[in-house]
Design an enzyme around this catalytic site. Structure first.
Site, mmCIF file in Angstrom:
data_model
loop_
_atom_site.group_PDB
_atom_site.id
_atom_site.type_symbol
_atom_site.label_atom_id
_atom_site.label_comp_id
_atom_site.label_asym_id
_atom_site.label_seq_id
_atom_site.Cartn_x
_atom_site.Cartn_y
_atom_site.Cartn_z
ATOM 1 N N HIS A 1 5.867 105.064 -54.255
ATOM 2 C CA HIS A 1 6.856 103.991 -54.265
ATOM 3 C C HIS A 1 7.306 103.651 -52.859
ATOM 4 O O HIS A 1 7.540 102.495 -52.529
ATOM 5 C CB HIS A 1 8.074 104.401 -55.098
ATOM 6 C CG HIS A 1 7.792 104.406 -56.554
ATOM 7 N ND1 HIS A 1 8.276 105.347 -57.398
ATOM 8 C CD2 HIS A 1 7.050 103.571 -57.298
ATOM 9 C CE1 HIS A 1 7.852 105.093 -58.618
ATOM 10 N NE2 HIS A 1 7.098 104.023 -58.581
ATOM 11 N N CYS B 1 -0.370 90.939 -63.356
ATOM 12 C CA CYS B 1 0.906 90.924 -62.638
ATOM 13 C C CYS B 1 1.303 92.289 -62.072
ATOM 14 O O CYS B 1 2.426 92.499 -61.673
ATOM 15 C CB CYS B 1 2.018 90.380 -63.534
ATOM 16 S SG CYS B 1 2.157 91.234 -65.109
HETATM 17 C C1 PEP Z 1 2.927 96.673 -64.696
HETATM 18 O O1 PEP Z 1 3.088 97.673 -65.400
HETATM 19 O O2 PEP Z 1 1.906 96.488 -63.993
HETATM 20 C C2 PEP Z 1 3.966 95.622 -64.650
HETATM 21 C C3 PEP Z 1 3.778 94.476 -64.039
HETATM 22 O O3 PEP Z 1 5.134 95.883 -65.262
HETATM 23 P P1 PEP Z 1 6.270 96.772 -64.600
HETATM 24 O O4 PEP Z 1 5.834 97.088 -63.196
HETATM 25 O O5 PEP Z 1 7.513 95.957 -64.684
HETATM 26 O O6 PEP Z 1 6.284 97.979 -65.483
#
Ligand code: PEP
Ligand code: MG
Length: 576
Positions: free
Chosen positions: A194, A508
């Protein structure tokens, strides 16, 4: 004497600055007892340090965006609660007032006491809270030392520093970036942590795995952090500095060039139009998405509405947030994701189940929403009302099987009937899509497509579930790699099945906005990318250099790779 240390680049860029070492030995505390006449002054010191720590956490919260924010905010909230814990505070006061401990020693004593209590607990979750206690108390001790030590005060006031540490917590990095930090050198850690993702979104150059950093570099040494070469240069020479200045000039030029792309179409070198969408959460994201020419919002995370306040947001509060999003995008399509809370992302309203043995595999995302139909219906009603103001699609997180989509659709239908009875304006039919982030959803995507109008691939979670590797766990960075063949084949399959069913597929996860993966995703057939708006111009620029048909022809070779190293080498040779 000039020295060179090597490591792995976690966030690109160059930085020239003074070294600031973070060693645990900094937190040595004075154990001599206080005189009676010192007690009041020291108590005041202690309370100021507690307040500084609270303030730091509060500021951190405001600085983070996106998925990272949700995850980091959970820690921040837990830490803030600890800082206000009446028992902790009373214990500290008593130690100083009655026991005549100095504040640093009192904090250490309380930490040891609480650690012993947590360690003795059977519940592994509660046992793990010991780490939170450690981190919170360290933060207060550090604030205390900043107030009391002249040396520290000097350090805190200076900008132009490069942090040298073993590892750095995302929350601390966000804080330091806000106070003028130029770069980070970590002696351990992973490029997928992270902290590394945060460094990239903050535009803060970072190198990890620089083994001898803490033993070789001293406070105040002049350091050139050169991620282009994967080097940390200690005591750089005039030649090194000339290289740095040349890089600075180029970076400035590059920034100006990218800015001219804001209104350009998104097209590959061989003329295929690609849709670039934004991941958004807060109003500034929406403004940035517009300014950089996004084709819409591909992922609007609604969790923040549920995390920022105690209690559930009302239908009207949600309606206003969603309507403003729709209006803010000025007629471009927006994709609103329904609530994606999970056991590890605690909410203020107490929806999330506590004490699950395996929260990442527990009641989260749509599983949680379907457990609370009344809460879910409030969100659905707000979305339906907002959808009268512009084009809206709805995205369902953590879908595992088709019946979850059927259940969500039914709730939408019922909410429509209810609103109709209340004479509320209703939008046309809304497209309902599924996030593909659970392996079962990807493998059984054909069945899912019968009930989903579009798909959005969430590679952050998909990778972690396919590889059974927590992406925050640095010890697993050789496993958590988006180029793992198993993941690539799954991505290719989902994209192909979406096309076969003539339904849009976007992606995404983090890799959607990472230019290192743009050619790969194009090769796998992706035509819709959704990303943090800060990445839009970089990806548009990269796409314009890539020949889609050449890359598509290479897909079978890439998909035959047996290891992530092999996939990486192949990709490098194709795009070279
Ligand atoms: C993912 O899991 O790639 C995503 C876009 O959702 P989040 O990061 O909000 O869990
Ligand atoms: Mg996800």
């Amino acid at each position: 004497m000039r020295q060179i240390l090597t490591g792995t680049t976690a966030a690109k860029g160059m930085a020239l600055g003074r070294a600031r070492l973070v060693q645990p030995s900094r937190y040595l505390v004075d154990t001599r007892p206080l005189n009676e006449d010192e007690v009041d002054v020291e108590l005041a010191h202690l309370h100021r340090a507690l307040e500084t720590a609270r303030q730091e956490l509060h500021e951190l919260r405001g600085k983070l965006h996106g998925a990272l924010a949700r995850e980091v905010n959970e820690f921040i909230d837990a830490h803030s609660l600890l800082l206000d814990d009446p028992e902790l505070l009373r214990g500290l006061d008593d130690l100083v007032r009655i026991g005549h401990y100095r504040p640093g020693a009192a904090l250490k004593k309380q930490r040891d006491r609480l650690a012993a209590v947590f360690e003795a607990m059977d519940d592994p979750y509660l046992r793990s809270r010991k780490e939170d206690v450690d981190q919170v108390i360290n933060r207060v001790i550090s604030a205390l030392q900043r107030q009391t030590s002249r040396e520290e005060r000097k350090l805190a006031a200076r900008v132009g520093e490069i942090l040298i540490a073993d590892t750095i917590a995302p929350a601390d990095m966000a804080h330091l970036a806000g106070s003028g930090l130029l770069g980070v050198v970590a002696s351990s850690g992973s490029a997928y942590s992270h902290s590394a993702i945060l460094a990239r979104s903050l535009d803060l150059p970072m190198m990890v795995g620089v083994r001898d950093a803490l033993s070789t570099i001293h406070d105040d040494d002049l350091i050139l952090l050169d991620t282009e070469r994967g080097e940390v240069v200690v005591h750089p020479t005039a030649q090194d500095l000339a290289r740095y200045r040349a890089w600075q000039r180029e970076a400035a030029q590059e920034g100006r060039r990218l800015a001219t792309l804001a209104n350009a179409p998104t097209r590959t070198k061989d003329g295929t139009d690609i849709r670039l969408l934004a991941n958004a959460e807060m109003p500034p994201d929406i403004a940035m998405a517009r300014a950089r020419g996004a084709d819409g919002v591909g992922l609007y995370r609604t969790e923040f509405l549920f995390l920022r306040q105690k209690g559930l947001p009302t239908e009207d509060e949600q309606f206003i947030a969603y309507r403003d999003l729709v209006l803010g995008m000025g007629g471009l399509p927006v994709t609103i994701r329904t609530l994606d809370l999970g056991a590890d992302k605690a909410d203020a309203a107490g929806l999330v189940l506590r004490g699950e043995d395996n929260p990442a595999l527990g009641v989260r995302g749509v599983r949680l929403s379907l457990r609370y139909p009344a809460v879910f219906t409030t969100q659905i009603r707000a979305i339906l009302r907002a959808a009268c103001y512009g084009p809206v699609r709805v995205l369902v997180p953590m879908v595992t099987q088709p019946d979850e989509m059927i259940a969500v659709r039914t709730l939408f239908k019922l909410a429509r009937q209810e609103l109709k009875r209340e004479n509320v304006d209703l939008p046309e039919k809304l497209a309902l899509g599924a996030m593909v982030e659970v392996p079962a959803a990807a493998i059984n995507v054909r069945a899912l497509l019968e009930h989903a109008d579009f798909l959005a691939i969430g590679t952050n979670d998909l990778a972690q579930y396919v590889l059974a590797a927590d992406r925050g766990n640095d010890a697993l960075d050789n496993i958590y790699n988006p180029l793992q063949p198993a993941l690539l084949r799954l991505l290719s399959y989902v994209i192909a099945e979406g096309r076969r069913a003539k339904k849009p597929v976007s992606l995404c996860g983090e890799i959607g906005g990472d230019v290192n993966f743009t050619s790969l995703l194009l090769a796998l057939g992706l035509c819709e990318f959704s990303m943090h708006p800060s990445q839009l111009l970089h990806v548009r620029d990269r796409l314009a250099m890539l020949d889609r048909s050449v890359l598509r022809a290479q897909a079978p070779r890439i998909l035959r790779a047996r290891t992530h190293e092999e996939a990486e080498a192949l990709l490098a040779s194709i795009t070279a």
